[in-house]
Design a protein around this motif. Structure first.
Motif, PDB file in Angstrom:
ATOM      1  N   ALA A  15       1.125  -1.611  -0.428  1.00 22.52           N
ATOM      2  CA  ALA A  15       0.319   0.125   0.199  1.00 22.52           C
ATOM      3  C   ALA A  15       1.164   1.195   0.047  1.00 22.52           C
ATOM      4  O   ALA A  15       2.153   1.167   0.712  1.00 22.52           O
ATOM      5  N   VAL A  16       0.531   2.422  -0.487  1.00 22.35           N
ATOM      6  CA  VAL A  16       1.227   4.201   0.191  1.00 22.35           C
ATOM      7  C   VAL A  16       1.168   4.554   1.397  1.00 22.35           C
ATOM      8  O   VAL A  16       0.558   3.851   1.630  1.00 22.35           O
ATOM      9  N   VAL A  17       2.063   4.493   1.419  1.00 20.94           N
ATOM     10  CA  VAL A  17       2.732   5.217   2.541  1.00 20.94           C
ATOM     11  C   VAL A  17       1.840   6.463   2.636  1.00 20.94           C
ATOM     12  O   VAL A  17       2.226   7.059   2.057  1.00 20.94           O
ATOM     13  N   ARG A  18       1.408   6.413   3.727  1.00 15.63           N
ATOM     14  CA  ARG A  18       0.363   7.636   4.024  1.00 15.63           C
ATOM     15  C   ARG A  18       1.214   8.515   4.833  1.00 15.63           C
ATOM     16  O   ARG A  18       1.426   8.223   5.940  1.00 15.63           O
ATOM     17  N   VAL A  19       1.819   9.873   4.624  1.00 18.91           N
ATOM     18  CA  VAL A  19       2.510  10.509   5.776  1.00 18.91           C
ATOM     19  C   VAL A  19       1.827  12.006   6.342  1.00 18.91           C
ATOM     20  O   VAL A  19       0.879  12.175   5.019  1.00 18.91           O
ATOM     21  N   GLY A  20       2.314  12.225   7.216  1.00 25.39           N
ATOM     22  CA  GLY A  20       1.786  13.077   8.007  1.00 25.39           C
ATOM     23  C   GLY A  20       3.009  14.447   8.399  1.00 25.39           C
ATOM     24  O   GLY A  20       4.184  13.882   8.558  1.00 25.39           O
ATOM     25  N   LEU A  21       2.739  15.214   8.325  1.00 28.64           N
ATOM     26  CA  LEU A  21       3.829  16.375   8.520  1.00 28.64           C
ATOM     27  C   LEU A  21       3.356  17.685   9.660  1.00 28.64           C
ATOM     28  O   LEU A  21       2.427  18.023   9.407  1.00 28.64           O
ATOM     29  N   VAL A  22       4.191  17.881  10.888  1.00 23.21           N
ATOM     30  CA  VAL A  22       4.237  18.424  11.908  1.00 23.21           C
ATOM     31  C   VAL A  22       5.111  19.240  12.309  1.00 23.21           C
ATOM     32  O   VAL A  22       6.627  18.812  12.469  1.00 23.21           O
ATOM     33  N   ASP A  23       5.372  20.388  12.139  1.00 15.44           N
ATOM     34  CA  ASP A  23       6.150  21.134  12.339  1.00 15.44           C
ATOM     35  C   ASP A  23       5.266  22.937  12.555  1.00 15.44           C
ATOM     36  O   ASP A  23       4.564  22.995  11.036  1.00 15.44           O
ATOM     37  N   ASP A  24       6.164  23.417  13.313  1.00 18.89           N
ATOM     38  CA  ASP A  24       5.349  24.823  13.147  1.00 18.89           C
ATOM     39  C   ASP A  24       5.926  25.677  12.341  1.00 18.89           C
ATOM     40  O   ASP A  24       5.479  27.465  12.470  1.00 18.89           O
ATOM     41  N   GLN A  25       7.002  25.450  11.674  1.00 19.10           N
ATOM     42  CA  GLN A  25       7.659  26.394  10.714  1.00 19.10           C
ATOM     43  C   GLN A  25       7.173  25.765   8.961  1.00 19.10           C
ATOM     44  O   GLN A  25       6.989  24.884   8.543  1.00 19.10           O
ATOM     45  N   ALA A  26       6.474  26.739   8.512  1.00 20.40           N
ATOM     46  CA  ALA A  26       5.580  26.329   7.255  1.00 20.40           C
ATOM     47  C   ALA A  26       6.632  25.666   6.407  1.00 20.40           C
ATOM     48  O   ALA A  26       6.362  25.150   5.533  1.00 20.40           O
ATOM     49  N   LEU A  27       7.726  26.544   6.251  1.00 16.63           N
ATOM     50  CA  LEU A  27       8.569  26.435   5.369  1.00 16.63           C
ATOM     51  C   LEU A  27       9.279  24.850   5.369  1.00 16.63           C
ATOM     52  O   LEU A  27       9.402  23.642   4.211  1.00 16.63           O
ATOM     53  N   VAL A  28       9.343  24.000   6.897  1.00 15.39           N
ATOM     54  CA  VAL A  28      10.012  23.344   6.897  1.00 15.39           C
ATOM     55  C   VAL A  28       8.959  22.044   6.545  1.00 15.39           C
ATOM     56  O   VAL A  28       9.578  21.151   5.625  1.00 15.39           O
ATOM     57  N   ARG A  29       7.797  22.007   6.725  1.00 18.87           N
ATOM     58  CA  ARG A  29       6.940  21.502   5.834  1.00 18.87           C
ATOM     59  C   ARG A  29       6.897  21.270   4.391  1.00 18.87           C
ATOM     60  O   ARG A  29       6.843  20.002   4.041  1.00 18.87           O
TER      61      ARG A  29
END
Length: 242
Positions: A15-29
């Protein structure tokens, strides 16, 4: 209420790996999103700017792997990892940190993360770590975990320790399984365990699997943490077990 299990992809069929991104800096995300969206078999399904947002994301969307910053305003990555590891144990968490062998990263590992990555990680290492934890393994060697215990555990709150059922499960381990647990806690890999106990690697894998199952551990890294919590490791500043 939507059944969480019904929303989760089958890990056993590519299956496709579904990833979430958590960081307070939008540029990093944004940087991580652009990198990961170029990888086949990986889909970025959402973003959050703090730990509370991470919990909301996982509640609303099937997420296999979260990339979680540890230092964020509001609910930090450590608190969010602890809550998610209880409420959504199928979601694996990789914490992001600026410094190697960081006490915040260790606190997140202790809270339930499956590994940590430096924010300047090479793309190939990031993708490999995501695939590794999605497959049910830890993206952090037991040896590094042991080193982090030596550096930071004595300075962190002791917490509640293992649940009573975990302690009961420890008593149910055979003598060989207990030896395997202690070997893993020392940082030994399967080859080294096989050499120490004069076993084949396939037999070692069987013993490791049984120890993981009996103790209800996610991976080998959690076994190291449990060994510490059980009082099986001789740590500086460690209070003796009751």
């Amino acid at each position: 209420m939507t059944d969480q299990a019904s929303r989760r992809p089958d890990r056993t069929h590519g299956a496709v790996v579904r990833v979430g991104l958590v960081d307070d800096q939008a540029l990093v995300r944004t940087g991580f999103r652009l990198l990961l969206e170029a990888e086949p078999g990986i889909e970025v399904v959402g973003e959050a700017a703090d730990g509370g947002g991470a919990i909301d994301l996982v509640e609303a969307t099937a997420v296999d792997v979260l990339l979680m910053d540890v230092r964020m305003p509001g609910m930090d990555g450590i608190a969010a990892t602890g809550e998610l590891s209880v409420r959504h144990p199928d979601t694996r968490i990789l914490v992001l940190t600026t410094f190697d062998l960081d006490e915040y990263a260790f606190a997140a590992i202790r809270a339930g993360a499956s590994g940590f990555l430096l924010k300047d990680v090479r793309p190939i290492e990031l993708v490999s770590a995501i695939r590794t934890v999605h497959a049910g393994e830890a993206a952090l060697s037991p040896r590094v975990t042991r080193r982090m215990l030596e550096l930071f555990a004595a300075d962190l709150p002791a917490g509640d320790g293992p649940a009573p059922q975990a302690r009961s499960a420890l008593e149910d381990l055979t003598s060989r399984e207990r030896e395997i647990l202690l070997g893993i806690a020392e940082g030994l890999n399967n080859t080294e365990l096989a050499e120490r106990f004069f076993l084949s690697e396939s037999t070692v894998k069987t013993h490791v699997g049984r120890v993981l199952q009996k103790l209800g551990a996610r991976d080998r890294v959690q076994l190291v943490i449990l060994a510490y919590e059980f009082g099986l490791l001789d740590q500086p500043g460690r209070r003796p077990p009751r």
